[in-house]
Write a protein that holds these residues in place. Structure first.
Motif, PDB file in Angstrom:
ATOM      1  N   LEU A  58     -64.934 -37.290  36.264  1.00 22.49           N
ATOM      2  CA  LEU A  58     -65.543 -38.622  36.189  1.00 22.49           C
ATOM      3  C   LEU A  58     -66.750 -38.647  37.120  1.00 22.49           C
ATOM      4  O   LEU A  58     -66.620 -38.386  38.314  1.00 22.49           O
ATOM      5  CB  LEU A  58     -64.524 -39.688  36.589  1.00 22.49           C
ATOM      6  CG  LEU A  58     -64.823 -41.128  36.181  1.00 22.49           C
ATOM      7  CD1 LEU A  58     -64.926 -41.248  34.667  1.00 22.49           C
ATOM      8  CD2 LEU A  58     -63.755 -42.060  36.716  1.00 22.49           C
ATOM      9  N   ILE A  59     -67.929 -38.931  36.559  1.00 18.14           N
ATOM     10  CA  ILE A  59     -69.185 -38.913  37.313  1.00 18.14           C
ATOM     11  C   ILE A  59     -69.708 -40.330  37.489  1.00 18.14           C
ATOM     12  O   ILE A  59     -69.792 -41.093  36.520  1.00 18.14           O
ATOM     13  CB  ILE A  59     -70.253 -38.066  36.583  1.00 18.14           C
ATOM     14  CG1 ILE A  59     -69.692 -36.685  36.219  1.00 18.14           C
ATOM     15  CG2 ILE A  59     -71.502 -37.935  37.443  1.00 18.14           C
ATOM     16  CD1 ILE A  59     -69.271 -35.848  37.379  1.00 18.14           C
ATOM     17  N   GLU A  60     -70.034 -40.677  38.725  1.00 16.96           N
ATOM     18  CA  GLU A  60     -70.649 -41.975  39.007  1.00 16.96           C
ATOM     19  C   GLU A  60     -72.162 -41.789  39.090  1.00 16.96           C
ATOM     20  O   GLU A  60     -72.661 -41.022  39.915  1.00 16.96           O
ATOM     21  CB  GLU A  60     -70.118 -42.544  40.323  1.00 16.96           C
ATOM     22  CG  GLU A  60     -70.694 -43.908  40.664  1.00 16.96           C
ATOM     23  CD  GLU A  60     -70.214 -44.421  42.006  1.00 16.96           C
ATOM     24  OE1 GLU A  60     -70.411 -45.608  42.294  1.00 16.96           O
ATOM     25  OE2 GLU A  60     -69.644 -43.617  42.790  1.00 16.96           O
ATOM     26  N   ILE A  61     -72.886 -42.475  38.216  1.00  8.22           N
ATOM     27  CA  ILE A  61     -74.344 -42.363  38.173  1.00  8.22           C
ATOM     28  C   ILE A  61     -74.945 -43.097  39.356  1.00  8.22           C
ATOM     29  O   ILE A  61     -74.565 -44.226  39.668  1.00  8.22           O
ATOM     30  CB  ILE A  61     -74.910 -42.936  36.861  1.00  8.22           C
ATOM     31  CG1 ILE A  61     -74.206 -42.300  35.663  1.00  8.22           C
ATOM     32  CG2 ILE A  61     -76.409 -42.712  36.779  1.00  8.22           C
ATOM     33  CD1 ILE A  61     -74.320 -40.803  35.584  1.00  8.22           C
ATOM     34  N   PRO A  73     -80.085 -44.126  32.502  1.00  2.00           N
ATOM     35  CA  PRO A  73     -79.067 -44.745  31.647  1.00  2.00           C
ATOM     36  C   PRO A  73     -78.085 -43.702  31.138  1.00  2.00           C
ATOM     37  O   PRO A  73     -78.466 -42.575  30.825  1.00  2.00           O
ATOM     38  CB  PRO A  73     -79.890 -45.355  30.496  1.00  2.00           C
ATOM     39  CG  PRO A  73     -81.271 -45.483  31.038  1.00  2.00           C
ATOM     40  CD  PRO A  73     -81.459 -44.363  32.010  1.00  2.00           C
ATOM     41  N   VAL A  74     -76.831 -44.085  31.056  1.00  2.00           N
ATOM     42  CA  VAL A  74     -75.786 -43.146  30.639  1.00  2.00           C
ATOM     43  C   VAL A  74     -76.040 -42.568  29.246  1.00  2.00           C
ATOM     44  O   VAL A  74     -75.898 -41.362  29.043  1.00  2.00           O
ATOM     45  CB  VAL A  74     -74.401 -43.823  30.719  1.00  2.00           C
ATOM     46  CG1 VAL A  74     -73.312 -42.909  30.169  1.00  2.00           C
ATOM     47  CG2 VAL A  74     -74.082 -44.198  32.159  1.00  2.00           C
ATOM     48  N   PRO A  75     -76.427 -43.392  28.225  1.00  2.00           N
ATOM     49  CA  PRO A  75     -76.695 -42.803  26.898  1.00  2.00           C
ATOM     50  C   PRO A  75     -77.815 -41.765  26.918  1.00  2.00           C
ATOM     51  O   PRO A  75     -77.733 -40.745  26.220  1.00  2.00           O
ATOM     52  CB  PRO A  75     -77.094 -44.023  26.046  1.00  2.00           C
ATOM     53  CG  PRO A  75     -76.439 -45.178  26.718  1.00  2.00           C
ATOM     54  CD  PRO A  75     -76.507 -44.867  28.176  1.00  2.00           C
ATOM     55  N   GLU A 111     -64.242 -55.987  27.641  1.00  2.00           N
ATOM     56  CA  GLU A 111     -64.550 -57.242  26.957  1.00  2.00           C
ATOM     57  C   GLU A 111     -66.019 -57.336  26.561  1.00  2.00           C
ATOM     58  O   GLU A 111     -66.352 -57.596  25.404  1.00  2.00           O
ATOM     59  CB  GLU A 111     -64.179 -58.434  27.845  1.00  2.00           C
ATOM     60  CG  GLU A 111     -62.670 -58.518  28.135  1.00  2.00           C
ATOM     61  CD  GLU A 111     -62.325 -59.700  29.015  1.00  2.00           C
ATOM     62  OE1 GLU A 111     -63.262 -60.413  29.428  1.00  2.00           O
ATOM     63  OE2 GLU A 111     -61.129 -59.887  29.293  1.00  2.00           O
ATOM     64  N   LEU A 112     -66.909 -57.134  27.503  1.00  2.00           N
ATOM     65  CA  LEU A 112     -68.335 -57.346  27.253  1.00  2.00           C
ATOM     66  C   LEU A 112     -69.023 -56.133  26.646  1.00  2.00           C
ATOM     67  O   LEU A 112     -70.167 -56.228  26.209  1.00  2.00           O
ATOM     68  CB  LEU A 112     -69.044 -57.729  28.568  1.00  2.00           C
ATOM     69  CG  LEU A 112     -68.520 -58.988  29.259  1.00  2.00           C
ATOM     70  CD1 LEU A 112     -69.264 -59.210  30.576  1.00  2.00           C
ATOM     71  CD2 LEU A 112     -68.687 -60.196  28.352  1.00  2.00           C
ATOM     72  N   LYS A 113     -68.330 -54.975  26.614  1.00  2.00           N
ATOM     73  CA  LYS A 113     -68.931 -53.742  26.110  1.00  2.00           C
ATOM     74  C   LYS A 113     -70.229 -53.415  26.860  1.00  2.00           C
ATOM     75  O   LYS A 113     -71.186 -52.907  26.292  1.00  2.00           O
ATOM     76  CB  LYS A 113     -69.205 -53.846  24.604  1.00  2.00           C
ATOM     77  CG  LYS A 113     -67.959 -54.034  23.755  1.00  2.00           C
ATOM     78  CD  LYS A 113     -67.072 -52.810  23.794  1.00  2.00           C
ATOM     79  CE  LYS A 113     -65.849 -52.981  22.910  1.00  2.00           C
ATOM     80  NZ  LYS A 113     -64.948 -51.831  22.977  1.00  2.00           N
ATOM     81  N   LYS A 114     -70.246 -53.750  28.117  1.00  2.00           N
ATOM     82  CA  LYS A 114     -71.430 -53.526  28.936  1.00  2.00           C
ATOM     83  C   LYS A 114     -71.375 -52.122  29.523  1.00  2.00           C
ATOM     84  O   LYS A 114     -70.338 -51.669  29.986  1.00  2.00           O
ATOM     85  CB  LYS A 114     -71.488 -54.560  30.057  1.00  2.00           C
ATOM     86  CG  LYS A 114     -72.735 -54.486  30.911  1.00  2.00           C
ATOM     87  CD  LYS A 114     -72.718 -55.579  31.957  1.00  2.00           C
ATOM     88  CE  LYS A 114     -73.940 -55.505  32.852  1.00  2.00           C
ATOM     89  NZ  LYS A 114     -73.909 -56.532  33.917  1.00  2.00           N
ATOM     90  N   GLN A 115     -72.532 -51.425  29.492  1.00  2.00           N
ATOM     91  CA  GLN A 115     -72.575 -50.050  29.987  1.00  2.00           C
ATOM     92  C   GLN A 115     -72.218 -49.990  31.467  1.00  2.00           C
ATOM     93  O   GLN A 115     -72.763 -50.726  32.287  1.00  2.00           O
ATOM     94  CB  GLN A 115     -73.970 -49.476  29.768  1.00  2.00           C
ATOM     95  CG  GLN A 115     -74.091 -48.025  30.181  1.00  2.00           C
ATOM     96  CD  GLN A 115     -73.295 -47.125  29.253  1.00  2.00           C
ATOM     97  OE1 GLN A 115     -73.426 -47.221  28.062  1.00  2.00           O
ATOM     98  NE2 GLN A 115     -72.491 -46.252  29.817  1.00  2.00           N
ATOM     99  N   ASN A 116     -71.317 -49.130  31.803  1.00  3.15           N
ATOM    100  CA  ASN A 116     -70.910 -48.960  33.184  1.00  3.15           C
ATOM    101  C   ASN A 116     -71.674 -47.791  33.803  1.00  3.15           C
ATOM    102  O   ASN A 116     -72.456 -47.131  33.141  1.00  3.15           O
ATOM    103  CB  ASN A 116     -69.402 -48.717  33.255  1.00  3.15           C
ATOM    104  CG  ASN A 116     -68.801 -49.184  34.566  1.00  3.15           C
ATOM    105  OD1 ASN A 116     -69.463 -49.178  35.597  1.00  3.15           O
ATOM    106  ND2 ASN A 116     -67.552 -49.591  34.528  1.00  3.15           N
ATOM    107  N   ARG A 117     -71.391 -47.497  35.062  1.00  2.00           N
ATOM    108  CA  ARG A 117     -72.069 -46.407  35.763  1.00  2.00           C
ATOM    109  C   ARG A 117     -71.267 -45.117  35.702  1.00  2.00           C
ATOM    110  O   ARG A 117     -71.600 -44.163  36.388  1.00  2.00           O
ATOM    111  CB  ARG A 117     -72.280 -46.788  37.223  1.00  2.00           C
ATOM    112  CG  ARG A 117     -73.327 -47.858  37.443  1.00  2.00           C
ATOM    113  CD  ARG A 117     -73.336 -48.323  38.877  1.00  2.00           C
ATOM    114  NE  ARG A 117     -73.303 -47.211  39.797  1.00  2.00           N
ATOM    115  CZ  ARG A 117     -72.979 -47.320  41.087  1.00  2.00           C
ATOM    116  NH1 ARG A 117     -72.606 -48.484  41.564  1.00  2.00           N
ATOM    117  NH2 ARG A 117     -72.994 -46.264  41.863  1.00  2.00           N
ATOM    118  N   LEU A 118     -70.241 -45.078  34.895  1.00  2.00           N
ATOM    119  CA  LEU A 118     -69.351 -43.924  34.873  1.00  2.00           C
ATOM    120  C   LEU A 118     -69.556 -43.083  33.620  1.00  2.00           C
ATOM    121  O   LEU A 118     -69.688 -43.605  32.513  1.00  2.00           O
ATOM    122  CB  LEU A 118     -67.892 -44.377  34.952  1.00  2.00           C
ATOM    123  CG  LEU A 118     -67.493 -45.120  36.236  1.00  2.00           C
ATOM    124  CD1 LEU A 118     -66.058 -45.595  36.142  1.00  2.00           C
ATOM    125  CD2 LEU A 118     -67.681 -44.247  37.470  1.00  2.00           C
TER     126      LEU A 118
END
Length: 245
Positions: A58-61, A73-75, A111-118
């Motif tokens: 698991l990588i934290e950006i 951005p993760v994508p 819930e929000l489908k918001k991009q996380n930092r992981l």
């Protein structure tokens, strides 16, 4: 008129159960033989099958601008990793024994489908040691990439400040040095507030899929179920044949 009392129902159920157990007991040799054959085949398969291992990290950006913006951005990072480690390949493709399956996945809020930092990295193959080494290579690649991005961002900030200094009249060299110190102080604060890309926890490696014991147990249960089905199917066709005669 037939009197269907609870006692009659109980007697009928007892008769049916006794017939079932009698049928199974009379066919015990067939049941044992089929179960042993299926279990043996399952055991042979499980012993010959090379276990598959999966390594997960698991990588934290990291962040820029006092933690307000992700370094990348993760994508976008996932697309780059797919290009570098899947499409272009790497050292593991030069070795015939190591052919891993890679997966890069960004984690989202439910819930929000918001991009996380992981970012989750999964490497699956039959070689657990090589799995972990590949995960470390991917982690080093990401960290070096993000350090370069942070350095580029700091250079842009320094250039902008120097341009601002150039537009202001400086009375003497002390004022210029004071402004340079202010730039260095601001850069230091930005670096302190920013978060570097890092590994969360440790790289976990475990055997994926069913273990040898689970395969043998599944074979035993399947063999037992199949043998019982064969016994009752055979009995059904025998009874059907008698009725036709």
């Amino acid at each position: 008129m037939q009197n269907n009392t609870p006692n009659n129902y109980l007697k009928e159920e007892e008769i049916n159960l006794s017939e079932i157990f009698k049928t199974l007991f009379n066919s015990k040799k067939l049941i044992i033989a089929i179960t042993l054959v299926i279990t043996t085949l399952g055991a042979i398969y499980s012993l010959q099958k090379t276990p598959t291992h999966e390594s997960t990290a698991l990588i934290e950006i990291g962040t820029l601008n006092f933690g307000k913006k992700l370094i990348e951005p993760v994508p976008t990072l996932i697309n780059e990793l797919n290009i570098q480690f899947i499409h272009k390949g790497g050292d593991w493709n030069k070795q015939g024994l190591f052919n891993p399956k890679l997966q890069f996945m960004g984690l989202y809020q439910n819930e929000l489908k918001k991009q996380n930092r992981l970012l989750e990295i999964k490497v699956k193959s039959t070689l657990p040691k090589e799995n972990k080494e590949l995960v470390n290579k991917i982690l080093i690649f990401i960290q070096n990439r993000h350090l370069n991005m942070q350095s580029t961002q700091a250079d842009k900030f320094a250039n902008q400040m120097e341009k601002l200094i150039g537009f202001k009249p400086l009375s003497n060299e002390q004022n210029y040095l004071a402004l340079q110190l202010q730039i260095m102080e601001l850069e230091f604060k930005i670096q302190q507030k920013s978060i570097k890309t890092q590994l969360v926890g440790e790289i976990e490696t475990k055997e994926s899929g069913r273990t040898k014991v689970e395969l043998i147990l599944s074979s035993f249960i399947f063999g037992l179920f199949l043998s019982i089905c064969i016994v009752f199917i055979t009995k059904f066709f025998k009874a059907l044949k008698k009725e036709q005669v």
